[in-house]
Design an enzyme around this catalytic site. Sequence first.
Site, PDB file in Angstrom:
ATOM      1  CG  ASP A 170      -0.406   0.276   2.517  1.00  0.00           C
ATOM      2  OD1 ASP A 170      -1.121   0.838   3.355  1.00  0.00           O
ATOM      3  OD2 ASP A 170       0.773  -0.053   2.763  1.00  0.00           O
ATOM      4  CE1 TYR A 206       7.522   3.792   0.837  1.00  0.00           C
ATOM      5  CE2 TYR A 206       7.410   5.156  -1.129  1.00  0.00           C
ATOM      6  CZ  TYR A 206       7.991   4.120  -0.412  1.00  0.00           C
ATOM      7  OH  TYR A 206       9.042   3.429  -0.961  1.00  0.00           O
ATOM      8  CG  HIS A 214       8.911  -6.307   1.269  1.00  0.00           C
ATOM      9  ND1 HIS A 214       9.401  -5.095   1.713  1.00  0.00           N
ATOM     10  CD2 HIS A 214       7.829  -6.020   0.508  1.00  0.00           C
ATOM     11  CE1 HIS A 214       8.638  -4.129   1.243  1.00  0.00           C
ATOM     12  NE2 HIS A 214       7.684  -4.658   0.498  1.00  0.00           N
ATOM     13  CG  PHE A 219       8.759  -0.306  -3.872  1.00  0.00           C
ATOM     14  CD1 PHE A 219       9.018  -0.680  -2.564  1.00  0.00           C
ATOM     15  CD2 PHE A 219       8.166  -1.241  -4.717  1.00  0.00           C
ATOM     16  CE1 PHE A 219       8.708  -1.957  -2.098  1.00  0.00           C
ATOM     17  CE2 PHE A 219       7.865  -2.526  -4.259  1.00  0.00           C
ATOM     18  CZ  PHE A 219       8.130  -2.875  -2.952  1.00  0.00           C
TER      19      PHE A 219
END
Length: 226
Positions: A66, A68, A188, A79
């Site tokens: 989701d 920032y 991740h 990202f």
Amino acid sequence: MTSTKISSSWQTILSEEFDKPYFLKLQNFLLEESQSHTIYPPEKDIFSAFELTPYEQVNVLLLGQDPYHDQNQAHGLCFSVRPGFKPPPSLINIFKELKDDVGFNIPNHGYLETWAKQGILMLNAVLTVRAHTPNSHKNQGWEIFTDAVISKVNQKPDPVVFVLWGGYAQKKLKLIDTKKHTVIQSAHPSPLSARNGFFGSKPFSAINSALHSCGKPQIDWQLPDL
């Protein structure tokens, strides 16, 4: 929130989703939420990934979770952060791996728009978030919508590279025909898990190798300083 901000090719591909009850319910939720809370990214940027990477140009799908949730960070690409704002920890780790993998020079920003323009659909599973409250818009309908997006990319006749970092993203493997497409998986890049299999996984050279093997242009990962 209006679906008309999506590029015309995606508008056609996803047209039936916009009329489904879950999407109308999601729109109502966001309308109510916006009356009492700040939502990121701003409405004009919610569908940026689709504007920058039309359906026919998608060669890679990079999946995040989701957006920032702090001010002036999210702008609709997973990202990525806006120019002038410090890259968050996950993105710093992505840059470290890029340096080790392909000799990437770490830039003075974390704005990844040039990747999206080269055919990387930079998709979050959930496209909005309440300010300062991570995962606050999960289970409101976005996941149904982005699963449909993943399924539509899976239906493309040409091979696509799907990049699934972390357990959350890897749950989407069931939506992907692994006989036709390439799937690149690892831990991740977040500080909690990067040392458990993201660092050293060399995903960026693997993406370019997969693209090259099916005759598609490779990604120029280098980001110029801004």
